[in-house]
Scaffold this motif. Sequence first.
Motif, PDB file in Angstrom:
ATOM      1  N   VAL A  28      58.754  44.650  66.225  1.00 26.08           N
ATOM      2  CA  VAL A  28      58.889  45.416  67.480  1.00 26.08           C
ATOM      3  C   VAL A  28      57.694  46.335  67.673  1.00 26.08           C
ATOM      4  O   VAL A  28      57.139  46.445  68.775  1.00 26.08           O
ATOM      5  N   ASP A  29      57.270  47.017  66.594  1.00 23.95           N
ATOM      6  CA  ASP A  29      56.128  47.909  66.686  1.00 23.95           C
ATOM      7  C   ASP A  29      54.844  47.140  67.045  1.00 23.95           C
ATOM      8  O   ASP A  29      54.052  47.591  67.880  1.00 23.95           O
ATOM      9  N   LEU A  30      54.652  45.979  66.417  1.00 24.17           N
ATOM     10  CA  LEU A  30      53.463  45.186  66.727  1.00 24.17           C
ATOM     11  C   LEU A  30      53.496  44.664  68.151  1.00 24.17           C
ATOM     12  O   LEU A  30      52.466  44.627  68.843  1.00 24.17           O
ATOM     13  N   LEU A  31      54.667  44.240  68.621  1.00 27.55           N
ATOM     14  CA  LEU A  31      54.782  43.746  69.986  1.00 27.55           C
ATOM     15  C   LEU A  31      54.454  44.839  71.004  1.00 27.55           C
ATOM     16  O   LEU A  31      53.708  44.606  71.964  1.00 27.55           O
ATOM     17  N   ILE A  32      54.998  46.015  70.761  1.00 22.28           N
ATOM     18  CA  ILE A  32      54.731  47.115  71.685  1.00 22.28           C
ATOM     19  C   ILE A  32      53.276  47.551  71.597  1.00 22.28           C
ATOM     20  O   ILE A  32      52.617  47.792  72.623  1.00 22.28           O
ATOM     21  N   ALA A  63      53.581  60.142  74.870  1.00 23.54           N
ATOM     22  CA  ALA A  63      54.381  60.863  73.872  1.00 23.54           C
ATOM     23  C   ALA A  63      55.395  59.939  73.210  1.00 23.54           C
ATOM     24  O   ALA A  63      55.591  59.985  71.988  1.00 23.54           O
ATOM     25  N   LEU A  64      56.040  59.082  74.031  1.00 25.11           N
ATOM     26  CA  LEU A  64      56.984  58.128  73.447  1.00 25.11           C
ATOM     27  C   LEU A  64      56.280  57.128  72.533  1.00 25.11           C
ATOM     28  O   LEU A  64      56.804  56.760  71.469  1.00 25.11           O
ATOM     29  N   HIS A  65      55.100  56.691  72.931  1.00 17.93           N
ATOM     30  CA  HIS A  65      54.349  55.752  72.098  1.00 17.93           C
ATOM     31  C   HIS A  65      53.948  56.385  70.777  1.00 17.93           C
ATOM     32  O   HIS A  65      53.965  55.736  69.717  1.00 17.93           O
ATOM     33  N   ALA A  66      53.562  57.673  70.811  1.00 17.83           N
ATOM     34  CA  ALA A  66      53.178  58.350  69.575  1.00 17.83           C
ATOM     35  C   ALA A  66      54.361  58.531  68.630  1.00 17.83           C
ATOM     36  O   ALA A  66      54.187  58.528  67.405  1.00 17.83           O
ATOM     37  N   SER A  67      55.576  58.663  69.189  1.00 20.71           N
ATOM     38  CA  SER A  67      56.758  58.864  68.354  1.00 20.71           C
ATOM     39  C   SER A  67      57.425  57.553  67.939  1.00 20.71           C
ATOM     40  O   SER A  67      58.421  57.584  67.207  1.00 20.71           O
ATOM     41  N   LEU A  73      60.935  54.282  61.693  1.00 23.44           N
ATOM     42  CA  LEU A  73      61.154  54.685  60.314  1.00 23.44           C
ATOM     43  C   LEU A  73      62.500  55.367  60.151  1.00 23.44           C
ATOM     44  O   LEU A  73      63.232  55.129  59.171  1.00 23.44           O
ATOM     45  N   SER A  74      62.862  56.194  61.115  1.00 23.55           N
ATOM     46  CA  SER A  74      64.159  56.875  61.040  1.00 23.55           C
ATOM     47  C   SER A  74      65.301  55.869  61.119  1.00 23.55           C
ATOM     48  O   SER A  74      66.306  55.989  60.384  1.00 23.55           O
ATOM     49  N   LEU A  75      65.166  54.873  61.998  1.00 21.47           N
ATOM     50  CA  LEU A  75      66.210  53.845  62.092  1.00 21.47           C
ATOM     51  C   LEU A  75      66.335  53.061  60.793  1.00 21.47           C
ATOM     52  O   LEU A  75      67.455  52.754  60.341  1.00 21.47           O
ATOM     53  N   VAL A  76      65.195  52.749  60.187  1.00 24.14           N
ATOM     54  CA  VAL A  76      65.249  52.001  58.920  1.00 24.14           C
ATOM     55  C   VAL A  76      65.880  52.841  57.821  1.00 24.14           C
ATOM     56  O   VAL A  76      66.713  52.357  57.040  1.00 24.14           O
ATOM     57  N   LEU A  77      65.520  54.098  57.749  1.00 24.22           N
ATOM     58  CA  LEU A  77      66.113  54.967  56.717  1.00 24.22           C
ATOM     59  C   LEU A  77      67.610  55.161  56.944  1.00 24.22           C
ATOM     60  O   LEU A  77      68.398  55.181  55.982  1.00 24.22           O
ATOM     61  N   MET A  78      68.013  55.310  58.200  1.00 25.25           N
ATOM     62  CA  MET A  78      69.440  55.439  58.474  1.00 25.25           C
ATOM     63  C   MET A  78      70.176  54.164  58.094  1.00 25.25           C
ATOM     64  O   MET A  78      71.289  54.222  57.538  1.00 25.25           O
ATOM     65  N   SER A  79      69.568  53.016  58.384  1.00 24.83           N
ATOM     66  CA  SER A  79      70.196  51.750  57.987  1.00 24.83           C
ATOM     67  C   SER A  79      70.280  51.643  56.471  1.00 24.83           C
ATOM     68  O   SER A  79      71.295  51.144  55.917  1.00 24.83           O
ATOM     69  N   ALA A  80      69.238  52.118  55.780  1.00 26.74           N
ATOM     70  CA  ALA A  80      69.289  52.076  54.309  1.00 26.74           C
ATOM     71  C   ALA A  80      70.392  52.974  53.781  1.00 26.74           C
ATOM     72  O   ALA A  80      71.095  52.612  52.806  1.00 26.74           O
ATOM     73  N   PHE A 130      48.353  59.984  63.245  1.00 26.19           N
ATOM     74  CA  PHE A 130      48.937  60.391  64.521  1.00 26.19           C
ATOM     75  C   PHE A 130      47.937  60.140  65.659  1.00 26.19           C
ATOM     76  O   PHE A 130      46.740  60.403  65.524  1.00 26.19           O
ATOM     77  N   ASP A 131      48.447  59.636  66.765  1.00 24.47           N
ATOM     78  CA  ASP A 131      47.612  59.375  67.943  1.00 24.47           C
ATOM     79  C   ASP A 131      47.432  60.684  68.718  1.00 24.47           C
ATOM     80  O   ASP A 131      48.262  61.065  69.541  1.00 24.47           O
ATOM     81  N   THR A 132      46.323  61.371  68.454  1.00 25.32           N
ATOM     82  CA  THR A 132      46.047  62.645  69.118  1.00 25.32           C
ATOM     83  C   THR A 132      45.664  62.400  70.579  1.00 25.32           C
ATOM     84  O   THR A 132      44.750  61.609  70.859  1.00 25.32           O
ATOM     85  N   PRO A 133      46.337  63.041  71.531  1.00 23.44           N
ATOM     86  CA  PRO A 133      45.986  62.831  72.948  1.00 23.44           C
ATOM     87  C   PRO A 133      44.554  63.260  73.243  1.00 23.44           C
ATOM     88  O   PRO A 133      44.072  64.276  72.739  1.00 23.44           O
ATOM     89  N   GLU A 134      43.873  62.478  74.063  1.00 23.28           N
ATOM     90  CA  GLU A 134      42.482  62.752  74.439  1.00 23.28           C
ATOM     91  C   GLU A 134      42.401  62.980  75.946  1.00 23.28           C
ATOM     92  O   GLU A 134      42.856  62.145  76.729  1.00 23.28           O
TER      93      GLU A 134
END
Length: 455
Positions: A28-32, A63-67, A73-80, A130-134
């Motif tokens: 999903v991350d690579l597709l996006i 902002a959504l793309h940066a997060s 990662l949070s979803l994976v940790l919650m699933s774990a 982190f993707d710092t805004p420019e």
Amino acid sequence: MKRDFTWSELLCWRLIGLVCLVGFAVEVDLLIEHYLWPIAANELAVRQMESPAWSQALQTLTALHASLPMTLLSLVLMSAVVLIGPLLWARHEAPTPSQAAGRSRSSKRSLLALAGVFVLVATSTGCRPFDTPEFEEIDTSETGFLIPLEGATDKQVAFESESYLAERKVAAKRVQVPHRWVQTGRMYNMGQWMDTVRLIKVDRSPVTREWTADSSSGTKTANEAIWIESKDSVGFSVGFNCTAFIEEDDTARFLYMYRSRSLADMMDSEVRARIQSVAAETAAKYDLDELRSRKQEMVDDVRKDVIAFFKERGITVTTIGMFGGFTYQNPKIQEAIDETFVAQQKKVINMALFDAQQKENERIELEAEGQANMARTIAEGEADAIMKIAQATREAQSDPLFVQLKQFEVERDRIEKWNGEYPSYLLQMDSGSQSPSLMLQLPAQTASVLGPPSN
């Protein structure tokens, strides 16, 4: 007959499910990141100049793309935690004697597998920088071009500074440059953030350059004079100044012709070279003596060529002028010219003095002639008057009334001027004679004794 899974078997199946979930999150991350985000970022980046809504949408989506990595990662940790947590909790319960032997054999293998899963999760999601805004700003004297670097390159927008500022009354425009992640290694976190669009700014401010041979003057301290040669092969330099700017409508043409070069760079390179070329062509037509009197023709040729030439390239030249005179390559030429000039000036001064003295002499002659004419005219007038009086007297002597009138006038003047004394001498004139025949001395008498004479 249904068989119950052991603790190790349940852990393995859940670990397999967790690994699949991690793989799905990575896909999903690579597709996006590689497909959806570049398309959306380019479109929003180009449209952010149209209205504040598009700009706000780009900032929100950035902002959504940066997060996104941290969210996955949070979803994976919650699933774990959901999949592995109950098994670990049951593991810490007190085992029965029959279960103790089986659990002790598989505990090491299970812990190793669990550690491998956590390492996979840690290295697969959420470990990128982190993707710092420019943000970049377009000043009031600049025109910006936002060009997509990927996808449809024909979608570019020119920032119309003058009309935009007139409508919205702002001093500048801030533009956001979105990024996308480019993986450069085998690991998921090996890569860098790259721009999806490029903002090119064209500065329209006027630029003035002075190219002189003197290090104390001119734009730079170096010798930047325009060196040319006359028809008789005398080398010399002249100083030129030039002012130019870029009109709003010509910014796209200037950017197309000169890419990312500034107007100041073009003034010091191509504009200066063009001025030198045209000035050299004009100087090669005349000898040095004649060329000194044709400076204006040289400047006119340079203006006519340079202004039209660079207008087609997006540069508006407003001023071109020559200053400082000729600086000769051989200093002796200048010394000879100075000596000639001094001699000519002395000649001019002497001629001026001679002319002044000649004018003064002419003035004196004219003044003397005028005075002589005036005296001559006065004398002629007096002579004419005397002649007329004499003629009138001769004509009046034949008239007895005129003679008697004159006698009355003489007697009147004698009485008015008499001081009370008698004359000391008596002169007797004979009739018809012009000299006295008798002169007697009279005794002194006063007016108190004798009184005034009688008529």
